[in-house]
Enzyme design. Structure first.
Site, PDB file in Angstrom:
ATOM      1  N   THR A 136       9.855  12.321 -14.103  1.00  0.00           N
ATOM      2  CA  THR A 136      11.028  13.001 -14.644  1.00  0.00           C
ATOM      3  C   THR A 136      10.837  14.516 -14.691  1.00  0.00           C
ATOM      4  O   THR A 136       9.703  14.998 -14.768  1.00  0.00           O
ATOM      5  CB  THR A 136      11.281  12.483 -16.075  1.00  0.00           C
ATOM      6  OG1 THR A 136      12.273  13.273 -16.698  1.00  0.00           O
ATOM      7  CG2 THR A 136      10.025  12.548 -16.939  1.00  0.00           C
ATOM      8  N   ASP A 137      11.951  15.229 -14.709  1.00  0.00           N
ATOM      9  CA  ASP A 137      11.864  16.692 -14.865  1.00  0.00           C
ATOM     10  C   ASP A 137      11.449  17.086 -16.285  1.00  0.00           C
ATOM     11  O   ASP A 137      11.056  18.228 -16.535  1.00  0.00           O
ATOM     12  CB  ASP A 137      13.198  17.367 -14.497  1.00  0.00           C
ATOM     13  CG  ASP A 137      14.391  16.887 -15.312  1.00  0.00           C
ATOM     14  OD1 ASP A 137      14.229  16.009 -16.176  1.00  0.00           O
ATOM     15  OD2 ASP A 137      15.511  17.395 -15.066  1.00  0.00           O
ATOM     16  N   GLU A 138      11.523  16.113 -17.238  1.00  0.00           N
ATOM     17  CA  GLU A 138      11.244  16.458 -18.636  1.00  0.00           C
ATOM     18  C   GLU A 138       9.785  16.859 -18.850  1.00  0.00           C
ATOM     19  O   GLU A 138       9.462  17.483 -19.861  1.00  0.00           O
ATOM     20  CB  GLU A 138      11.615  15.296 -19.568  1.00  0.00           C
ATOM     21  CG  GLU A 138      13.083  14.952 -19.475  1.00  0.00           C
ATOM     22  CD  GLU A 138      13.641  14.228 -20.700  1.00  0.00           C
ATOM     23  OE1 GLU A 138      12.950  14.130 -21.715  1.00  0.00           O
ATOM     24  OE2 GLU A 138      14.797  13.772 -20.604  1.00  0.00           O
ATOM     25  N   TYR A 162       8.253  10.831 -25.208  1.00  0.00           N
ATOM     26  CA  TYR A 162       8.589  10.283 -23.889  1.00  0.00           C
ATOM     27  C   TYR A 162       8.023  11.161 -22.781  1.00  0.00           C
ATOM     28  O   TYR A 162       7.294  10.680 -21.902  1.00  0.00           O
ATOM     29  CB  TYR A 162      10.115  10.159 -23.729  1.00  0.00           C
ATOM     30  CG  TYR A 162      10.558   9.978 -22.284  1.00  0.00           C
ATOM     31  CD1 TYR A 162      10.266   8.812 -21.579  1.00  0.00           C
ATOM     32  CD2 TYR A 162      11.256  10.993 -21.610  1.00  0.00           C
ATOM     33  CE1 TYR A 162      10.653   8.649 -20.257  1.00  0.00           C
ATOM     34  CE2 TYR A 162      11.651  10.836 -20.288  1.00  0.00           C
ATOM     35  CZ  TYR A 162      11.342   9.656 -19.610  1.00  0.00           C
ATOM     36  OH  TYR A 162      11.722   9.506 -18.296  1.00  0.00           O
ATOM     37  N   LYS A 166       5.105  10.446 -19.941  1.00  0.00           N
ATOM     38  CA  LYS A 166       5.342  10.518 -18.490  1.00  0.00           C
ATOM     39  C   LYS A 166       4.379  11.543 -17.870  1.00  0.00           C
ATOM     40  O   LYS A 166       3.853  11.328 -16.775  1.00  0.00           O
ATOM     41  CB  LYS A 166       6.794  10.910 -18.185  1.00  0.00           C
ATOM     42  CG  LYS A 166       7.824   9.850 -18.515  1.00  0.00           C
ATOM     43  CD  LYS A 166       7.675   8.558 -17.707  1.00  0.00           C
ATOM     44  CE  LYS A 166       8.069   8.707 -16.253  1.00  0.00           C
ATOM     45  NZ  LYS A 166       8.069   7.398 -15.546  1.00  0.00           N
TER      46      LYS A 166
HETATM   47  P1  NAD Z   1      15.386   1.875 -17.745  1.00  0.00           P
HETATM   48  O1  NAD Z   1      14.955   1.995 -19.159  1.00  0.00           O
HETATM   49  O2  NAD Z   1      16.804   1.606 -17.425  1.00  0.00           O
HETATM   50  O3  NAD Z   1      14.540   0.720 -17.027  1.00  0.00           O
HETATM   51  C1  NAD Z   1      13.165   0.556 -17.231  1.00  0.00           C
HETATM   52  C2  NAD Z   1      12.758  -0.821 -16.723  1.00  0.00           C
HETATM   53  O4  NAD Z   1      11.338  -0.960 -16.915  1.00  0.00           O
HETATM   54  C3  NAD Z   1      13.439  -1.974 -17.464  1.00  0.00           C
HETATM   55  O5  NAD Z   1      13.923  -2.928 -16.551  1.00  0.00           O
HETATM   56  C4  NAD Z   1      12.309  -2.565 -18.316  1.00  0.00           C
HETATM   57  O6  NAD Z   1      12.451  -3.952 -18.551  1.00  0.00           O
HETATM   58  C5  NAD Z   1      11.090  -2.248 -17.465  1.00  0.00           C
HETATM   59  N1  NAD Z   1       9.860  -2.186 -18.270  1.00  0.00           N
HETATM   60  C6  NAD Z   1       9.669  -1.510 -19.434  1.00  0.00           C
HETATM   61  N2  NAD Z   1       8.431  -1.726 -19.892  1.00  0.00           N
HETATM   62  C7  NAD Z   1       7.816  -2.546 -18.990  1.00  0.00           C
HETATM   63  C8  NAD Z   1       6.528  -3.121 -18.917  1.00  0.00           C
HETATM   64  N3  NAD Z   1       5.613  -2.915 -19.863  1.00  0.00           N
HETATM   65  N4  NAD Z   1       6.231  -3.889 -17.839  1.00  0.00           N
HETATM   66  C9  NAD Z   1       7.156  -4.116 -16.870  1.00  0.00           C
HETATM   67  N5  NAD Z   1       8.406  -3.616 -16.912  1.00  0.00           N
HETATM   68  C10 NAD Z   1       8.731  -2.840 -17.966  1.00  0.00           C
HETATM   69  O7  NAD Z   1      14.865   3.190 -17.041  1.00  0.00           O
HETATM   70  P2  NAD Z   1      15.528   4.070 -15.875  1.00  0.00           P
HETATM   71  O8  NAD Z   1      16.435   5.050 -16.491  1.00  0.00           O
HETATM   72  O9  NAD Z   1      15.984   3.187 -14.788  1.00  0.00           O
HETATM   73  O10 NAD Z   1      14.242   4.871 -15.389  1.00  0.00           O
HETATM   74  C11 NAD Z   1      13.368   4.329 -14.394  1.00  0.00           C
HETATM   75  C12 NAD Z   1      12.235   5.305 -14.149  1.00  0.00           C
HETATM   76  O11 NAD Z   1      12.757   6.547 -13.705  1.00  0.00           O
HETATM   77  C13 NAD Z   1      11.395   5.628 -15.393  1.00  0.00           C
HETATM   78  O12 NAD Z   1      10.060   5.731 -14.983  1.00  0.00           O
HETATM   79  C14 NAD Z   1      11.927   6.960 -15.859  1.00  0.00           C
HETATM   80  O13 NAD Z   1      10.932   7.683 -16.531  1.00  0.00           O
HETATM   81  C15 NAD Z   1      12.302   7.605 -14.536  1.00  0.00           C
HETATM   82  N6  NAD Z   1      13.400   8.600 -14.584  1.00  0.00           N
HETATM   83  C16 NAD Z   1      14.606   8.266 -15.175  1.00  0.00           C
HETATM   84  C17 NAD Z   1      15.634   9.198 -15.138  1.00  0.00           C
HETATM   85  C18 NAD Z   1      16.989   8.883 -15.741  1.00  0.00           C
HETATM   86  O14 NAD Z   1      17.846   9.769 -15.783  1.00  0.00           O
HETATM   87  N7  NAD Z   1      17.260   7.681 -16.180  1.00  0.00           N
HETATM   88  C19 NAD Z   1      15.452  10.450 -14.532  1.00  0.00           C
HETATM   89  C20 NAD Z   1      14.195  10.742 -13.974  1.00  0.00           C
HETATM   90  C21 NAD Z   1      13.185   9.803 -13.987  1.00  0.00           C
HETATM   91  O1  DAU Z   2      15.946  14.524 -17.320  1.00  0.00           O
HETATM   92  C1  DAU Z   2      15.602  13.217 -16.941  1.00  0.00           C
HETATM   93  C2  DAU Z   2      15.678  12.300 -18.144  1.00  0.00           C
HETATM   94  O2  DAU Z   2      17.056  12.101 -18.433  1.00  0.00           O
HETATM   95  C3  DAU Z   2      14.986  10.954 -17.931  1.00  0.00           C
HETATM   96  O3  DAU Z   2      13.612  11.170 -17.720  1.00  0.00           O
HETATM   97  C4  DAU Z   2      15.189  10.042 -19.154  1.00  0.00           C
HETATM   98  O4  DAU Z   2      14.625   8.770 -18.890  1.00  0.00           O
HETATM   99  C5  DAU Z   2      16.686   9.895 -19.378  1.00  0.00           C
HETATM  100  O5  DAU Z   2      16.904   9.122 -20.538  1.00  0.00           O
HETATM  101  C6  DAU Z   2      17.354  11.262 -19.524  1.00  0.00           C
HETATM  102  O6  DAU Z   2      16.924  11.896 -20.762  1.00  0.00           O
HETATM  103  P1  DAU Z   2      17.943  12.704 -21.701  1.00  0.00           P
HETATM  104  O7  DAU Z   2      17.375  12.755 -23.050  1.00  0.00           O
HETATM  105  O8  DAU Z   2      18.353  13.976 -21.066  1.00  0.00           O
HETATM  106  O9  DAU Z   2      19.222  11.685 -21.621  1.00  0.00           O
HETATM  107  P2  DAU Z   2      20.237  11.200 -22.757  1.00  0.00           P
HETATM  108  O10 DAU Z   2      21.330  10.473 -22.039  1.00  0.00           O
HETATM  109  O11 DAU Z   2      19.558  10.534 -23.888  1.00  0.00           O
HETATM  110  O12 DAU Z   2      20.842  12.569 -23.310  1.00  0.00           O
HETATM  111  C7  DAU Z   2      21.498  13.511 -22.480  1.00  0.00           C
HETATM  112  C8  DAU Z   2      21.855  14.709 -23.339  1.00  0.00           C
HETATM  113  O13 DAU Z   2      22.865  14.321 -24.293  1.00  0.00           O
HETATM  114  C9  DAU Z   2      20.715  15.236 -24.179  1.00  0.00           C
HETATM  115  O14 DAU Z   2      20.791  16.650 -24.263  1.00  0.00           O
HETATM  116  C10 DAU Z   2      20.924  14.615 -25.553  1.00  0.00           C
HETATM  117  C11 DAU Z   2      22.426  14.503 -25.642  1.00  0.00           C
HETATM  118  N1  DAU Z   2      22.946  13.355 -26.427  1.00  0.00           N
HETATM  119  C12 DAU Z   2      22.478  12.107 -26.109  1.00  0.00           C
HETATM  120  C13 DAU Z   2      22.929  10.995 -26.792  1.00  0.00           C
HETATM  121  C14 DAU Z   2      22.395   9.612 -26.454  1.00  0.00           C
HETATM  122  C15 DAU Z   2      23.898  13.527 -27.411  1.00  0.00           C
HETATM  123  O15 DAU Z   2      24.332  14.669 -27.686  1.00  0.00           O
HETATM  124  N2  DAU Z   2      24.347  12.440 -28.094  1.00  0.00           N
HETATM  125  C16 DAU Z   2      23.896  11.166 -27.842  1.00  0.00           C
HETATM  126  O16 DAU Z   2      24.329  10.200 -28.516  1.00  0.00           O
END
Ligand code: NAD
Ligand code: DAU
Length: 356
Positions: A136-138, A162, A166
């Site tokens: 992730t970019d975080e 988180y 990562k």
């Molecule tokens: P998600 O939470 O939707 O899915 C995560 C999956 O991992 C789920 O299916 C869960 O059951 C599985 N999992 C969790 N713990 C596990 C374990 N111990 N063993 C096996 N499986 C397990 O997540 P996502 O948003 O699809 O993110 C996927 C990946 O991409 C993550 O590594 C996250 O850090 C990364 N990522 C997400 C975003 C985003 O915006 N969502 C952006 C950048 C990177």
């Molecule tokens: O940047 C990549 C990341 O993006 C991934 O690595 C994470 O897995 C993914 O969850 C996401 O993280 P964020 O924290 O940015 O996503 P989230 O949807 O939780 O929140 C987006 C923005 O909105 C953040 O600034 C927090 C804000 N927010 C979020 C929620 C859930 C609110 O203001 N209210 C809310 O209820």
């Protein structure tokens, strides 16, 4: 195990949001590959996300925990795994603030267990193997409103449990290349949006709340900025990098698509109201400013020009089109949303896979 497939690819976290799009793309596009989806089916894993491909001959689901080294080793051997695309993780920042231990366990120890398994099962010089870790970019921390971007050389500076977990996993992946020569790639992506995202995340949560006239909890002043990318564009980037990326390299993936939260929320409100034939702006009254997220990073913005220049990837979807598609998908798939919010999805699939 001998089989007719060119590659046996283990995709972890394939029942989650991004993982399900990656699994679908690989199963559809590469009938010559055997795709093994390994997922623990935590609250975030939902096999309904893959209903359309669950009976394909080149697809197998295995329920397992990435932290369970013995099971992972057995799965690697049983399926003769040749490549890994690792997405399984705890992914929600708010949950990490409440329960950091689970994040360290899954994201750090789980990744380490996969790396160690790959090292034990693959033979140096690792011809044809690749361990691709999705991050992730975080991990880069936060930017100010100064027009700068995260690049692949930006120093790590994680702020939430988180992002710290990562970052830890990214360091382990690179250490396995440096120490053992394990062929690894890491990518760091910005915020994804699109179908099948768990409705704890901003976009699906707010679409569902607007539909049900429930409050929209905006953290702080709503001024934080995120860089949004349509999930299928991320999946396309993962496909390209898995096949053409340079071993030991890092690529940033992002949309050059920054939105202040409150502006994005207003776009979502407008789109949902229009698609539900409500008067324009009616749901703005649902906006409720709440206490800010602890350690809330101000701004993320990814410079993905390395990926464009070296491998030719660019996002294919304009944001307006992507958000329209996304809102429509959630409104059209109320049953999916109801199953997720009621918890029914878990009971169904957990029962199906218990003791397998
Ligand atoms: P998600 O939470 O939707 O899915 C995560 C999956 O991992 C789920 O299916 C869960 O059951 C599985 N999992 C969790 N713990 C596990 C374990 N111990 N063993 C096996 N499986 C397990 O997540 P996502 O948003 O699809 O993110 C996927 C990946 O991409 C993550 O590594 C996250 O850090 C990364 N990522 C997400 C975003 C985003 O915006 N969502 C952006 C950048 C990177
Ligand atoms: O940047 C990549 C990341 O993006 C991934 O690595 C994470 O897995 C993914 O969850 C996401 O993280 P964020 O924290 O940015 O996503 P989230 O949807 O939780 O929140 C987006 C923005 O909105 C953040 O600034 C927090 C804000 N927010 C979020 C929620 C859930 C609110 O203001 N209210 C809310 O209820």
């Amino acid at each position: 195990m001998e089989n007719k497939y060119k590659q046996n690819i283990l995709i972890t976290g394939g029942a989650g949001f991004i993982g399900s799009h990656v699994v679908r793309l690989f199963v559809d596009k590469y009938p010559e590959y055997n795709i093994i989806n390994l997922d623990a089916l935590t609250y975030a894993g939902n096999l309904a996300n893959l209903k359309d491909i669950e009976n394909r001959p080149n697809y197998t689901f295995v329920k397992a925990d990435i932290c369970d080294f013995d099971s992972i080793l057995k799965i690697f051997k049983d399926h003769n795994i040749t490549g890994v695309i690792h997405l399984a993780a705890e992914s929600h920042v708010d949950r990490s603030i409440k329960d950091p231990f689970t994040f360290a366990r899954t994201n750090v120890m789980g990744t380490l267990s996969l790396l160690q398994t790959a090292k034990e099962c693959w033979n140096s010089p690792y011809e044809g193997n690749c361990f691709y870790h999705i991050s992730t970019d975080e991990v880069y921390g936060t930017l100010q409103f100064d027009g700068t971007f995260f690049t692949e050389t930006t120093k790590y500076d994680p702020h939430s449990p988180y992002s710290a977990s990562k970052a830890g996993s990214d360091h382990f992946v690179r250490a396995f290349y440096d120490t053992y020569g394990l062929p690894t790639i890491v990518t760091n992506c910005s915020n994804n949006y699109g179908p099948y995202q768990f409705p704890e995340k901003l976009i699906p949560l707010f679409i569902n709340n607007i539909r049900h006239n429930k409050p929209l909890p905006v953290y702080g002043k709503g001024e934080n900025v995120r860089d949004w990318l349509y999930v299928e564009d991320h999946a396309r980037a993962i496909d390209l990098i898995y096949h053409k990326g340079k071993i030991a390299d890092t690529y940033n993936i992002g949309g050059f698509n920054e939105w202040k939260n409150i502006d994005l929320i207003k776009v979502i409100i407008k789109t949902v109201d229009r698609l539900l034939n409500r008067p324009e702006g009616q749901s703005e009254k649902l906006i409720t400013y709440v206490t800010d997220r602890a350690g809330h990073d101000l701004r993320y913005a990814i410079d993905s020009s390395k990926l464009k220049n070296e491998l030719g990837w660019e996002p294919s979807l304009q944001f307006e089109e992507g958000i329209e598609k996304t809102v429509k998908w959630y409104l059209d798939n109320q049953e999916w949303m109801d199953n997720v919010t009621s918890g029914d999805y878990q009971e169904y699939y957990q029962k199906m896979y218990i003791n397998r």
